[in-house]
Design a protein around this motif. Sequence first.
Motif, short mmCIF file in Angstrom:
data_model
loop_
_atom_site.label_atom_id
_atom_site.label_comp_id
_atom_site.label_asym_id
_atom_site.label_seq_id
_atom_site.Cartn_x
_atom_site.Cartn_y
_atom_site.Cartn_z
N LEU A 1 32.66 36.01 33.53
CA LEU A 1 32.39 37.45 33.55
C LEU A 1 32.67 38.05 34.92
O LEU A 1 33.20 39.16 35.03
CB LEU A 1 30.94 37.72 33.14
CG LEU A 1 30.57 37.42 31.69
CD1 LEU A 1 29.07 37.61 31.48
CD2 LEU A 1 31.35 38.29 30.72
N GLU A 2 32.33 37.32 35.99
CA GLU A 2 32.60 37.81 37.34
C GLU A 2 34.10 37.92 37.59
O GLU A 2 34.56 38.85 38.28
CB GLU A 2 31.96 36.88 38.37
CG GLU A 2 30.43 36.98 38.38
CD GLU A 2 29.78 35.95 39.28
OE1 GLU A 2 30.49 35.01 39.71
OE2 GLU A 2 28.57 36.07 39.55
N MET A 3 34.88 37.00 37.01
CA MET A 3 36.33 37.08 37.15
C MET A 3 36.88 38.30 36.41
O MET A 3 37.79 38.98 36.89
CB MET A 3 36.97 35.79 36.62
CG MET A 3 36.66 34.56 37.46
SD MET A 3 37.29 33.03 36.73
CE MET A 3 39.05 33.34 36.77
N VAL A 4 36.33 38.58 35.22
CA VAL A 4 36.76 39.76 34.47
C VAL A 4 36.39 41.03 35.23
O VAL A 4 37.18 41.97 35.32
CB VAL A 4 36.12 39.78 33.06
CG1 VAL A 4 36.47 41.08 32.33
CG2 VAL A 4 36.57 38.58 32.25
N ALA A 5 35.19 41.05 35.80
CA ALA A 5 34.73 42.22 36.54
C ALA A 5 35.68 42.58 37.68
O ALA A 5 35.89 43.76 37.99
CB ALA A 5 33.32 41.99 37.08
N LYS A 6 36.27 41.57 38.31
CA LYS A 6 37.20 41.81 39.41
C LYS A 6 38.48 42.49 38.93
O LYS A 6 39.18 43.13 39.72
CB LYS A 6 37.54 40.48 40.10
CG LYS A 6 36.38 39.87 40.87
CD LYS A 6 36.77 38.55 41.50
CE LYS A 6 35.59 37.93 42.25
NZ LYS A 6 35.95 36.61 42.85
N GLU A 7 38.79 42.34 37.65
CA GLU A 7 40.01 42.96 37.10
C GLU A 7 39.79 44.40 36.66
O GLU A 7 40.76 45.12 36.42
CB GLU A 7 40.52 42.14 35.91
CG GLU A 7 40.94 40.71 36.26
CD GLU A 7 41.51 39.99 35.05
OE1 GLU A 7 42.34 40.58 34.33
OE2 GLU A 7 41.10 38.82 34.80
N LEU A 8 38.53 44.80 36.52
CA LEU A 8 38.25 46.17 36.08
C LEU A 8 38.52 47.17 37.19
O LEU A 8 38.38 46.87 38.37
CB LEU A 8 36.79 46.27 35.63
CG LEU A 8 36.36 45.36 34.47
CD1 LEU A 8 34.90 45.63 34.12
CD2 LEU A 8 37.23 45.56 33.25
#
Length: 254
Positions: free
Chosen positions: A44-51
């Motif tokens: 989830l933290e990796m996805v958050a960086k893409e937002l």
Amino acid sequence: MVYHSEHSWALVTGASDGIGKATALELSSRGFRVILHGRNRTKLEMVAKELKGESKIFVMDGSKFTLDDIERMKQEIGVLEISVLINNVSIANDFQPLDELSSENIDSIIRLNISFVTHLIRIVLPSLKRQTHSLIINIGSYAGIYPPGLLSVYASSKSFQHSLSESLRRESPPGMRVELHLAGSVVSSSNRAEQTFMRPTSNIFAKAVCDHVGATNIIAPYWPHSILIWIFSIMPSSWIDFISKKTLGSIKNE
């Protein structure tokens, strides 16, 4: 964009990868602040960086949640102003007859696809009702309408989501919209088959979901899937039975 507000959030379940991640990215690109749900904080933290915009993370394994987890859900999610809820999270049973499925497999599907989704909606509803305009999208499956063999528990859980969506829609106040978006085969972390005309990527499907909000209450947003559903609707049931057995039989052999 009628559901967009600078003070509210969009919550996407199962946002670690696949359709959920793609939907979160699509919403973020359209200016929404996004709450990412999943069971793996690192993902989830990796996805958050893409937002592109602001985000929050909510970690919970919906297939193993307890009553204490429901209370935690109230404390972490229930206090936020949420205008959009996209219930994407789900798991399928193994391609096996019902009597060959493990008790753990059956229980995890029912808990995640039915119990978790229902409790989450119940907790988020007060916030959705406070908004001038709010939206619930449940990502269903045409397996919930035309259940195939060897996927009995999964198909039944998707039928539940179908009924839940329709019942919620009929009890919702003005300004709140409830939609069921039906998916066919989509390339994702759990379906690593090659992309085809009938099997879009998660990004293509997520864009179709967002583009078709407000079209109708129950929709297959990726139009080739809607054609397939229409074909099933005019087929004799004996033909559907034959196709289902042949297709799933080959999948099981593989």
